[in-house]
Motif scaffolding. Structure first.
Motif, mmCIF file in Angstrom:
data_model
loop_
_atom_site.group_PDB
_atom_site.id
_atom_site.type_symbol
_atom_site.label_atom_id
_atom_site.label_comp_id
_atom_site.label_asym_id
_atom_site.label_seq_id
_atom_site.Cartn_x
_atom_site.Cartn_y
_atom_site.Cartn_z
ATOM 1 N N LEU A 49 0.796 -1.217 0.000
ATOM 2 C CA LEU A 49 0.000 0.000 0.000
ATOM 3 C C LEU A 49 0.838 1.281 0.000
ATOM 4 N N GLY A 50 1.791 1.377 0.912
ATOM 5 C CA GLY A 50 2.522 2.626 1.106
ATOM 6 C C GLY A 50 3.314 3.110 -0.096
ATOM 7 N N PRO A 52 3.504 1.988 -3.299
ATOM 8 C CA PRO A 52 2.777 2.189 -4.561
ATOM 9 C C PRO A 52 1.944 3.473 -4.581
ATOM 10 N N ILE A 53 1.389 3.873 -3.446
ATOM 11 C CA ILE A 53 0.630 5.127 -3.412
ATOM 12 C C ILE A 53 1.568 6.312 -3.610
ATOM 13 N N VAL A 54 2.701 6.300 -2.922
ATOM 14 C CA VAL A 54 3.653 7.399 -3.015
ATOM 15 C C VAL A 54 4.222 7.523 -4.434
ATOM 16 N N LEU A 56 2.787 6.429 -7.241
ATOM 17 C CA LEU A 56 1.714 6.329 -8.238
ATOM 18 C C LEU A 56 1.713 4.981 -8.973
ATOM 19 N N GLY A 57 2.007 3.924 -8.249
ATOM 20 C CA GLY A 57 1.924 2.576 -8.796
ATOM 21 C C GLY A 57 3.205 2.041 -9.420
ATOM 22 N N HIS A 60 5.142 -0.909 -7.568
ATOM 23 C CA HIS A 60 4.642 -2.280 -7.740
ATOM 24 C C HIS A 60 5.442 -3.004 -8.822
#
Length: 166
Positions: A49-50, A52-54, A56-57, A60
């Motif tokens: 979660l952390g 990838p949000i920062v 913008l994917g 991942h």
């Protein structure tokens, strides 16, 4: 690396593969098996979660490439394509089937790594696939399963040689 030669006790009972490596399940001591390289321990929530949000994917894809590269280096008997696995997600994610197959194969590779580390296999390729439909929890699940392999070698730095149990 020293050349591996079969001893008299192993020459009759243990089949040797090409190149002098011991075949899986041959029953030879750990010293005669190929060593692997230790993997890096990562936080499952940060990976899921952390980061990838920062990013913008983008993280991942970076994570997916890195775990495949580490799995390849951990057990060199398995053939993985880190770039190919990452490109499936990048270029074929619109097909829906290709990423699911890739996640399933990654689950199998993690299960093989657990087996090679001498751990009971707890990673389910099916869970690695189907948890992707539940808020992408497959990433969290796969990283937790990878951390079990890392924890099997306490105090070993990432990239250091470790003995494989199976």
């Amino acid at each position: 690396m020293d050349e591996i030669k079969p001893t008299a006790e192993h020459s009759q009972s243990a089949p040797f593969a090409a190149g002098g490596a011991v075949a899986p399940g041959a029953g030879a001591p750990v010293a005669h098996r190929l060593p692997g390289l230790a993997m890096k321990r990562r936080g499952p929530v940060a990976v899921w979660l952390g980061l990838p949000i920062v990013t913008l994917g983008i993280y991942h894809l970076v994570w997916y490439y890195k775990i495949h590269k580490e799995l390849q280096e951990f057990d060199r008997r398995r053939t993985l394509s880190p770039a190919g696995s990452m490109l499936v997600l990048l270029l074929l994610s619109w097909t829906l089937i290709a990423p699911l197959v890739s996640y399933h194969n990654t689950g199998k590779a993690i299960a093989d790594a657990q087996r090679a580390a001498g751990l009971p296999v707890t990673c389910s390729p099916a869970a690695s696939t189907w948890l992707s439909f539940v808020f992408g929890l497959n990433i969290w699940y796969m990283q937790r399963q990878l951390n079990l392999v890392v924890d099997a070698y306490p105090g070993v730095a990432p990239g250091a040689e470790v003995p494989l149990a199976a």
